[in-house]
Design an enzyme around this catalytic site. Structure first.
Site, mmCIF file in Angstrom:
data_model
loop_
_atom_site.group_PDB
_atom_site.id
_atom_site.type_symbol
_atom_site.label_atom_id
_atom_site.label_comp_id
_atom_site.label_asym_id
_atom_site.label_seq_id
_atom_site.Cartn_x
_atom_site.Cartn_y
_atom_site.Cartn_z
ATOM 1 C CG ASN A 1 10.251 73.561 22.333
ATOM 2 O OD1 ASN A 1 10.198 74.368 23.252
ATOM 3 N ND2 ASN A 1 9.628 73.754 21.181
ATOM 4 C CE LYS B 1 -2.462 55.496 26.722
ATOM 5 N NZ LYS B 1 -2.615 54.726 27.951
ATOM 6 C CE LYS C 1 18.130 78.793 12.795
ATOM 7 N NZ LYS C 1 18.087 78.248 14.128
ATOM 8 C CE LYS D 1 13.413 80.861 10.071
ATOM 9 N NZ LYS D 1 12.592 80.123 11.013
HETATM 10 N N1 CTP Z 1 9.904 79.914 14.014
HETATM 11 C C1 CTP Z 1 8.651 80.074 13.500
HETATM 12 N N2 CTP Z 1 7.965 78.997 12.990
HETATM 13 C C2 CTP Z 1 8.524 77.782 12.985
HETATM 14 C C3 CTP Z 1 9.817 77.589 13.509
HETATM 15 C C4 CTP Z 1 10.478 78.691 14.031
HETATM 16 O O1 CTP Z 1 8.133 81.192 13.519
HETATM 17 N N3 CTP Z 1 7.844 76.753 12.502
HETATM 18 C C5 CTP Z 1 10.654 81.091 14.518
HETATM 19 C C6 CTP Z 1 10.942 81.078 15.994
HETATM 20 O O2 CTP Z 1 9.928 81.756 16.708
HETATM 21 C C7 CTP Z 1 12.270 81.824 16.083
HETATM 22 C C8 CTP Z 1 12.940 81.444 14.786
HETATM 23 O O3 CTP Z 1 11.892 81.097 13.880
HETATM 24 O O4 CTP Z 1 12.109 83.226 16.102
HETATM 25 C C9 CTP Z 1 13.860 80.268 14.933
HETATM 26 O O5 CTP Z 1 14.294 79.876 13.670
HETATM 27 P P1 CTP Z 1 14.368 78.350 13.205
HETATM 28 O O6 CTP Z 1 15.056 78.326 11.908
HETATM 29 O O7 CTP Z 1 13.086 77.660 13.190
HETATM 30 O O8 CTP Z 1 15.200 77.820 14.356
HETATM 31 P P2 CTP Z 1 15.158 76.370 14.864
HETATM 32 O O9 CTP Z 1 13.761 75.909 15.159
HETATM 33 O O10 CTP Z 1 16.079 76.328 16.003
HETATM 34 O O11 CTP Z 1 15.622 75.649 13.537
HETATM 35 P P3 CTP Z 1 16.894 74.795 13.208
HETATM 36 O O12 CTP Z 1 16.465 73.450 13.597
HETATM 37 O O13 CTP Z 1 17.051 74.987 11.758
HETATM 38 O O14 CTP Z 1 18.032 75.349 14.007
#
Ligand code: CTP
Length: 397
Positions: A207, A286, A334, A338
């Site tokens: 990303n 690959k 979130k 979390k």
């Molecule tokens: N995070 C994590 N492990 C993952 C995904 C995210 O620890 N596999 C953490 C990120 O570091 C951040 C937070 O969770 O602090 C973001 O939340 P998340 O719900 O994963 O956000 P997005 O990835 O943006 O998810 P969504 O697609 O639901 O918006």
């Protein structure tokens, strides 16, 4: 507040030098031993007599000037200093320091010092935005130098935009922040950057995260006395000084490293943009193109922050949410799901905020349903605001 502190104020040639007189006067009133170094250019805007009168110390204007008052060699000023403040800092002095040029007293002393060096840039908006200057600033930041963002406004050159030196009060507050060792003895784990989820030996999913926010947090926490562990996905940034640095690639690797360190932490901040999905299987060779479309089956990665939330104990736990819509609603979900103390949310569609910018505009959402909207700030300033909130929570316990 600045008793027993030696501040060296370096003044370079810009009209904002008139504001430096006030900075010097305020520093002196706060109890600092203030020593000024003026470049030739600076003396076109302000006289050494002004600064020596305000500081009570002779002003150095010349590399080979005979010491007047102190009984030490000039270079000893580099050792004696607690801070170096370069205000105003022209594009020229920033360029010289970033290139290792030491051709006058100021640049020589900056190179010799172990003290914190803080630049307060002031210049024309186009100069400020020039890629050359921005690259020099990035390089110096990565080497541990600190910058106080210039402000937007009408500039002396007739232009308007970003380039006005920060006001004396803001600069003084930054210096006082540097004295804060409010995280001394605290252990903090920060994750930063993107993750890379491999598809085959030459391809991966990732990303847009640059890692800048997480690295700013690591740098600022270290400056405030914390013992910092930074677990970082792949970035182009130099590792911050004085920080235990653990490079990882995938979400799985990040989880493994987090599990090694999380128990001993007082604070965990998950600034990393962890990929939510990875290819279900890795092709060790690959993948060759076909005439048909290619289907990639993806599976969920482990949610590291959820794991930390389930095992929170009395640690302060902070997450990030990068959103494109319904910021408040998504961030709050979130925060609760979390089990975080607070969440730092930003709308990544805003100009100058989010991925790859040096600035960010965030809102902090707390468990008690309150929120704090921060203005557009540099990522270092955002980091310090987040750490202030963390510190309040630590002191509550
Ligand atoms: N995070 C994590 N492990 C993952 C995904 C995210 O620890 N596999 C953490 C990120 O570091 C951040 C937070 O969770 O602090 C973001 O939340 P998340 O719900 O994963 O956000 P997005 O990835 O943006 O998810 P969504 O697609 O639901 O918006």
């Amino acid at each position: 507040m600045l008793n027993n502190k030696t501040v060296v104020v370096g003044v370079t040639g810009g009209i904002a030098a008139y504001k430096t007189a006030e900075i010097v006067s305020r520093l002196k009133k706060l109890g600092a031993d203030v020593n000024c170094i003026m470049t030739k250019g600076a003396q076109a805007f302000l006289t050494p007599l002004t600064l020596s009168t305000l500081s009570g110390n002779p002003v150095i204007t010349d590399m080979f000037q005979k010491p007047e008052k102190w009984n030490v060699e000039h270079i000893a000023l580099a050792d004696k200093a607690d801070f170096f403040l370069i205000a105003p800092a022209t594009a020229n002095v920033i360029g010289k320091v970033s290139s290792g040029i030491a051709d006058d007293f100021l640049t020589t002393t900056i190179m010799a010092t172990h003290a914190k060096v803080i630049f307060a840039p002031a210049m024309n908006v186009n100069m400020y935005n020039s890629p050359i200057l921005q690259e020099n600033i990035t390089k110096l930041k990565n080497l541990g130098y600190y910058f106080i963002e210039p402000q937007e406004g009408n500039l002396a050159c007739g232009y308007s935009g970003k380039g006005k030196m920060a006001e004396p009060e803001i600069i003084i507050n930054h210096l006082l922040d540097f004295l804060k060792k409010d995280l001394e003895g605290k252990r903090i784990l920060i994750t930063a950057g993107p993750t890379r989820e491999p598809i085959d030996p030459v391809r991966y999913l990732t990303n847009k995260s640059s890692g800048k926010m997480g690295y700013a947090l690591a740098r600022c926490a270290q400056q405030r006395g914390a013992q910092v562990t930074l677990i970082s996905g792949p970035t182009n940034l130099d590792r911050p000084r004085g920080v235990a640095f653990i490079p990882v690639e995938s979400a799985e690797e990040m989880l493994v490293e987090v599990k090694k360190f999380y128990l001993e932490q007082d604070i965990i901040i998950k600034a990393a943009a962890v990929a939510d999905y990875r290819p279900q299987s890795y092709n060790s060779q690959k993948i060759k193109k076909l005439n048909d479309d290619l289907q990639l089956q993806l599976e969920r990665t482990p949610d590291i922050l959820s794991f930390l939330g389930e095992n929170k104990g009395n640690k302060v736990l902070v997450g990030f949410a990068a959103e494109t819509n319904d910021l408040k609603e998504n961030a709050r979900k979130k925060l609760i799901k979390k089990n975080l103390d607070f969440i730092v949310a930003n709308d990544v569609t805003l100009e100058d905020a989010g991925f790859n910018y040096d600035t960010n505009k965030v809102t902090l959402y707390y468990r008690d349903d309150t929120q704090q909207d921060l203005p557009l700030l540099s990522k270092d300033e955002v980091a310090n605001c987040i750490l202030n909130e963390v510190n309040k929570l630590l002191n509550k316990e």
